[in-house]
Write an enzyme that holds these catalytic residues in place. Structure first.
Site, PDB file in Angstrom:
ATOM      1  N   LYS A 204       0.855  -1.179   0.000  1.00 38.82           N
ATOM      2  CA  LYS A 204       0.000   0.000   0.000  1.00 38.82           C
ATOM      3  C   LYS A 204       0.894   1.233   0.000  1.00 38.82           C
ATOM      4  CE  LYS A 204      -3.790   2.254   2.492  1.00 38.82           C
ATOM      5  NZ  LYS A 204      -4.716   2.156   3.650  1.00 38.82           N
ATOM      6  N   LYS A 259      -2.084  -1.530  -3.759  1.00 36.26           N
ATOM      7  CA  LYS A 259      -2.950  -0.347  -3.747  1.00 36.26           C
ATOM      8  C   LYS A 259      -2.085   0.905  -3.825  1.00 36.26           C
ATOM      9  CE  LYS A 259      -6.452   1.931  -0.848  1.00 36.26           C
ATOM     10  NZ  LYS A 259      -7.138   1.940   0.458  1.00 36.26           N
TER      11      LYS A 259
END
Length: 335
Positions: A204, A259
């Site tokens: 992330k 992400k």
């Protein structure tokens, strides 16, 4: 990989297989279906209420009764799972995020309600503290404002356990603290929740694409001008992502997340090629907002671009995609 040298043109005509629809379909390497999609949803307190998210046209915060209706449609379209994100009122936000592990909290009640109504629909819950903290960070701060790793993990353990006990099929730690996957796996095993899956947000990035999401859950104002670069990944790194993924799998993650999505498809491909684990990607709020703005202005064909944008995730190696276009895409795919 076996290599060969094709005969040169005109014996080899690459366009030949593109001539007709049937042959294009026969040689298609990647196919998108509703089973590849996960719908992220925002749940809020109350009954029969919906609120538009201004920076995400077409996306709404819903109360549980309306969310169940939306979930029912998603399941009917073949979407296998929802990812739940809470909208916490100001009086539920504290410095240490105690509401995150309240057994009767918004997410815990929502999980029970969804599983009662739609037991076969997969329910994924976000294990992170930013919706619950008065400062908008994903963890517990020290006196200097630095997010502390171990105290944060201790809170995440309690949050994940409360979600699993409520009936969540998948808990998804998205905080990027070190060691939290192993800690969550241990507490699940110790409590007999051996089939609760962990989707680790392993790679992330500290991205600028998250702004509309923070508006949707109500953390943008709390975070202010601060950022999350001391725990989320540097956008310039990809080798580091492989280390993060490998560590999370070793600690007990069942699947991993990259992400944001489209700006990081190279990372998705590396993770899938080099580690061969169940790999998911998130077409995040900023990606959605950009596409929606282009659609609303008539600059892009919505139906065609939605499906093309999601197919590229499959081509990059993603096994599944979290996308706010999930309902739109599933409707198009089932026409």
């Amino acid at each position: 990989m076996t290599t060969f040298t094709p005969r040169p043109f005109p014996a080899t005509r690459m366009r030949r297989m593109r001539r007709d629809d049937f042959s294009r379909r026969l040689m298609r390497e990647n196919v998108l279906t509703p089973a590849d999609l996960i719908l992220p949803v925002f749940v809020m307190e109350g009954d029969n209420r919906r609120e538009a998210v201004p920076s995400m046209p077409g996306v709404e915060r819903l109360t549980l009764d309306l969310l169940i209706e939306q979930a029912r449609e998603a399941q009917a379209l073949g979407i296998p799972a929802l990812a739940l994100f809470p909208v916490i009122e100001a009086d539920g936000k504290t410095e240490h995020a105690e509401e995150a592990y309240n057994p009767d909290g918004l997410i815990q009640r929502s999980v029970r309600g969804l599983k009662d109504a739609l037991p076969e629909l997969g329910i994924i819950t976000d294990v992170a503290l930013d919706p619950y903290t008065s400062h908008g960070q994903d963890g517990i701060l020290d006196d200097t404002g630095y997010v502390q790793n171990e105290p944060t993990v201790e809170t995440l353990i309690k949050q994940a356990l409360s979600h699993a006990e409520a009936g969540a099929d998948v808990v998804a730690p998205s905080d990027m603290m070190d060691g939290r996957i192993g800690a969550v796996r241990d507490v699940l095993e110790d409590n007999g929740l051996v089939n609760t899956r962990i989707m680790a947000y392993s790679a992330k990035y500290a991205s600028s694409y998250y702004g509309p999401f923070r508006d949707a859950i109500g953390s943008a104002g709390n975070l202010g001008q601060a950022d999350k670069r001391t725990y989320q990944m540097d956008p310039g790194n990809d080798n580091e992502a492989l280390h993060e993924v490998a560590m999370d799998i070793a600690e007990g993650a069942d699947m991993v997340m990259v992400k944001p999505g489209m700006p990081y498809l190279d990372v998705v491909r590396r993770v899938k090629d080099e580690l061969a684990v169940p790999t998911f990607a998130y077409q995040v709020s900023g990606e959605y907002a950009m596409h929606r703005a282009a659609f609303d202005n008539g600059w892009l064909d919505a139906d065609k671009v939605i499906l093309e944008s999601l197919l590229c995730f499959k081509r990059a190696g993603a096994d599944g995609i979290l996308t706010y276009f999930a309902l739109d895409a599933a409707r198009l795919l089932t026409k």
